[in-house]
Design a protein around this motif. Structure first.
Motif, PDB file in Angstrom:
ATOM      1  N   ILE A  67     -15.202  13.147 -28.137  1.00 56.47           N
ATOM      2  CA  ILE A  67     -15.611  12.439 -29.347  1.00 56.47           C
ATOM      3  C   ILE A  67     -14.345  12.033 -30.091  1.00 56.47           C
ATOM      4  CG2 ILE A  67     -16.800  12.570 -31.570  1.00 56.47           C
ATOM      5  CD1 ILE A  67     -18.560  14.797 -30.309  1.00 56.47           C
ATOM      6  N   ALA A  68     -14.202  10.744 -30.298  1.00 53.28           N
ATOM      7  CA  ALA A  68     -13.065  10.242 -31.072  1.00 53.28           C
ATOM      8  C   ALA A  68     -13.617   9.458 -32.259  1.00 53.28           C
ATOM      9  CB  ALA A  68     -12.177   9.341 -30.223  1.00 53.28           C
ATOM     10  N   ILE A  69     -13.035   9.696 -33.410  1.00 58.46           N
ATOM     11  CA  ILE A  69     -13.357   8.938 -34.615  1.00 58.46           C
ATOM     12  C   ILE A  69     -12.103   8.151 -34.972  1.00 58.46           C
ATOM     13  CG2 ILE A  69     -14.091   9.000 -37.031  1.00 58.46           C
ATOM     14  CD1 ILE A  69     -16.207  10.124 -35.097  1.00 58.46           C
ATOM     15  N   ASP A  70     -12.235   6.824 -34.960  1.00 55.13           N
ATOM     16  CA  ASP A  70     -11.116   5.948 -35.295  1.00 55.13           C
ATOM     17  C   ASP A  70     -11.334   5.346 -36.679  1.00 55.13           C
ATOM     18  OD1 ASP A  70     -10.100   6.470 -32.809  1.00 55.13           O
ATOM     19  OD2 ASP A  70     -10.013   4.387 -32.157  1.00 55.13           O
ATOM     20  N   THR A  71     -10.268   5.382 -37.490  1.00 54.12           N
ATOM     21  CA  THR A  71     -10.283   4.791 -38.824  1.00 54.12           C
ATOM     22  C   THR A  71      -9.161   3.781 -38.905  1.00 54.12           C
ATOM     23  OG1 THR A  71     -11.113   6.877 -39.728  1.00 54.12           O
ATOM     24  CG2 THR A  71     -10.185   5.291 -41.295  1.00 54.12           C
ATOM     25  N   ARG A  72      -9.500   2.560 -39.303  1.00 54.87           N
ATOM     26  CA  ARG A  72      -8.507   1.478 -39.333  1.00 54.87           C
ATOM     27  C   ARG A  72      -7.368   1.800 -40.297  1.00 54.87           C
ATOM     28  NH1 ARG A  72      -8.449  -3.464 -37.501  1.00 54.87           N
ATOM     29  NH2 ARG A  72     -10.704  -3.584 -37.200  1.00 54.87           N
ATOM     30  N   VAL A  73      -6.148   1.543 -39.853  1.00 47.91           N
ATOM     31  CA  VAL A  73      -4.974   1.660 -40.709  1.00 47.91           C
ATOM     32  C   VAL A  73      -4.850   0.332 -41.460  1.00 47.91           C
ATOM     33  CG1 VAL A  73      -2.459   1.900 -40.766  1.00 47.91           C
ATOM     34  CG2 VAL A  73      -3.820   3.259 -39.149  1.00 47.91           C
ATOM     35  N   TYR A  92      -7.250  16.849 -31.366  1.00 43.51           N
ATOM     36  CA  TYR A  92      -6.027  16.060 -31.333  1.00 43.51           C
ATOM     37  C   TYR A  92      -6.037  15.072 -32.498  1.00 43.51           C
ATOM     38  CZ  TYR A  92      -6.185  17.457 -26.386  1.00 43.51           C
ATOM     39  OH  TYR A  92      -6.264  18.164 -25.214  1.00 43.51           O
ATOM     40  N   GLU A  93      -4.862  14.650 -32.910  1.00 46.99           N
ATOM     41  CA  GLU A  93      -4.714  13.607 -33.931  1.00 46.99           C
ATOM     42  C   GLU A  93      -3.640  12.634 -33.452  1.00 46.99           C
ATOM     43  OE1 GLU A  93      -6.409  13.280 -36.870  1.00 46.99           O
ATOM     44  OE2 GLU A  93      -7.571  15.093 -36.444  1.00 46.99           O
ATOM     45  N   GLY A  94      -3.823  11.367 -33.779  1.00 43.63           N
ATOM     46  CA  GLY A  94      -2.810  10.383 -33.391  1.00 43.63           C
ATOM     47  C   GLY A  94      -3.270   8.980 -33.714  1.00 43.63           C
ATOM     48  N   THR A  95      -2.934   8.051 -32.832  1.00 42.17           N
ATOM     49  CA  THR A  95      -3.234   6.645 -33.081  1.00 42.17           C
ATOM     50  C   THR A  95      -3.805   5.969 -31.844  1.00 42.17           C
ATOM     51  OG1 THR A  95      -1.008   5.936 -32.449  1.00 42.17           O
ATOM     52  CG2 THR A  95      -1.386   6.362 -34.790  1.00 42.17           C
ATOM     53  N   SER A 123      -8.903  10.722 -34.576  1.00 51.39           N
ATOM     54  CA  SER A 123      -9.187  12.159 -34.556  1.00 51.39           C
ATOM     55  C   SER A 123     -10.079  12.384 -33.349  1.00 51.39           C
ATOM     56  CB  SER A 123      -9.918  12.597 -35.827  1.00 51.39           C
ATOM     57  OG  SER A 123      -9.111  12.397 -36.953  1.00 51.39           O
ATOM     58  N   LEU A 124      -9.584  13.165 -32.411  1.00 52.19           N
ATOM     59  CA  LEU A 124     -10.277  13.323 -31.143  1.00 52.19           C
ATOM     60  C   LEU A 124     -10.536  14.790 -30.872  1.00 52.19           C
ATOM     61  CD1 LEU A 124      -9.355  11.483 -27.898  1.00 52.19           C
ATOM     62  CD2 LEU A 124      -9.701  13.916 -27.839  1.00 52.19           C
ATOM     63  N   LYS A 125     -11.712  15.065 -30.332  1.00 52.71           N
ATOM     64  CA  LYS A 125     -11.950  16.407 -29.806  1.00 52.71           C
ATOM     65  C   LYS A 125     -12.560  16.237 -28.428  1.00 52.71           C
ATOM     66  CE  LYS A 125     -16.461  17.557 -31.835  1.00 52.71           C
ATOM     67  NZ  LYS A 125     -17.185  18.560 -32.603  1.00 52.71           N
ATOM     68  N   ARG A 126     -12.163  17.135 -27.522  1.00 50.98           N
ATOM     69  CA  ARG A 126     -12.693  17.071 -26.165  1.00 50.98           C
ATOM     70  C   ARG A 126     -13.080  18.464 -25.705  1.00 50.98           C
ATOM     71  NH1 ARG A 126      -9.646  18.968 -22.093  1.00 50.98           N
ATOM     72  NH2 ARG A 126      -7.468  19.333 -22.568  1.00 50.98           N
ATOM     73  N   LEU A 127     -14.099  18.504 -24.883  1.00 48.65           N
ATOM     74  CA  LEU A 127     -14.554  19.752 -24.299  1.00 48.65           C
ATOM     75  C   LEU A 127     -13.525  20.167 -23.251  1.00 48.65           C
ATOM     76  CD1 LEU A 127     -16.972  21.697 -24.435  1.00 48.65           C
ATOM     77  CD2 LEU A 127     -18.065  20.309 -22.659  1.00 48.65           C
ATOM     78  N   ARG A 128     -12.971  21.370 -23.405  1.00 47.16           N
ATOM     79  CA  ARG A 128     -11.881  21.796 -22.523  1.00 47.16           C
ATOM     80  C   ARG A 128     -12.287  21.806 -21.052  1.00 47.16           C
ATOM     81  NH1 ARG A 128      -6.933  24.388 -23.269  1.00 47.16           N
ATOM     82  NH2 ARG A 128      -7.346  24.934 -25.416  1.00 47.16           N
TER      83      ARG A 128
END
Length: 184
Positions: free
Chosen positions: A172-178, A58-61, A41-46
Motif C-alpha cells: 500500500i502506497a499513499i502518494d501526496t503531490r509535492v 518506507y518513506e520517500g518519493t 508513504s509505503l508499507k509492504r507485507l514482509r
C-alpha cells in the motif's frame, strides 16, 4: 488452480479477449494527473502469502515523467525504511488497440522487470491484473489506483494464489503531490 471465472477475468484484463464488441475508449491520458513529484508513504507485507502479517514501512518519493508524447510514462520510486531501500522504475505503456495500459516494474535491487499487468481506469479508479511469482509459484496480481483527493492517491497491490477467489493485500502506497515552490 484457477477457476473458470478467474481465467475469464484474467483473459479480459490482459486484453486477450474483449469484454464487449464496442471500440475501446481512448485512455491514453489516464495517467496525466500523475505527472510530477510525490512524497510516498509505503508499507509492504514482509512475507506475502505466508500467513504472516508483519508489515514494514518506507518513506520517500515518486517522480512521474511523460514519455513518447504522453502515450507512456516513467515512474521513479525511491523509498527507505527499517527494512532497507526500495528503488525501482515503472514503465507504463498505453495500448491503443485494446484501450488498456500495460504496467511494468523493475526493482533495481535485482535488475529484473516483472511481467506486465493490464487494465484501465473507470470512473477515476485504475484496476490492473497480471501474474507474478512468489516463492517459485505463479500467482495472480491485482494493482488498484484510487483517488483520495485531488493531490493524494492510494496504490494497492494484492496477490491471489487461488485463481482470484481471495486476495491478500501486500503493498500500500499513499502518494501526496509535492507542491511547486512559490516564485518570488
Amino acid at each position: 488452480m484457477r477457476t473458470l471465472i478467474g481465467w475469464v477475468l484474467w483473459l479480459i484484463a490482459s486484453g486477450s479477449i474483449a469484454a464487449t464488441a464496442a471500440p475501446p475508449p481512448d485512455g491514453q491520458h489516464d495517467f496525466d494527473w500523475e505527472i510530477g513529484t510525490w512524497t510516498t508513504s509505503l508499507k509492504r507485507l514482509r512475507e506475502p502469502l505466508s500467513g504472516k502479517t508483519e508489515w514494514v514501512e518506507y518513506e520517500g518519493t515518486s517522480v512521474v515523467k511523460p514519455v513518447m508524447d504522453g502515450r507512456a510514462n516513467l515512474v521513479e520510486l525511491d523509498v527507505r525504511g527499517s527494512a532497507g531501500r526500495i528503488a525501482g522504475v515503472s514503465l507504463r505503456l498505453y495500448r491503443p488497440a485494446s484501450g488498456q495500459w500495460a504496467l511494468h516494474f523493475a526493482n533495481l535491487a535485482n535488475g529484473l522487470m516483472t511481467d506486465p499487468m493490464y487494465g484501465t481506469f473507470q470512473d477515476g479508479r485504475g484496476s490492473f491484473y497480471g501474474q507474478d511469482t512468489v516463492d517459485g509459484r505463479v500467482v495472480l496480481v491485482r494493482f488498484l489506483i484510487t483517488p483520495m483527493g485531488v493531490d493524494r492517491w492510494r496504490f494497492e497491490q494484492a496477490y491471489s494464489a487461488d485463481g482470484g477467489q481471495r486476495w491478500e493485500t501486500n503493498w500500500i502506497a499513499i502518494d501526496t503531490r509535492v507542491k511547486p515552490a512559490a516564485q518570488p
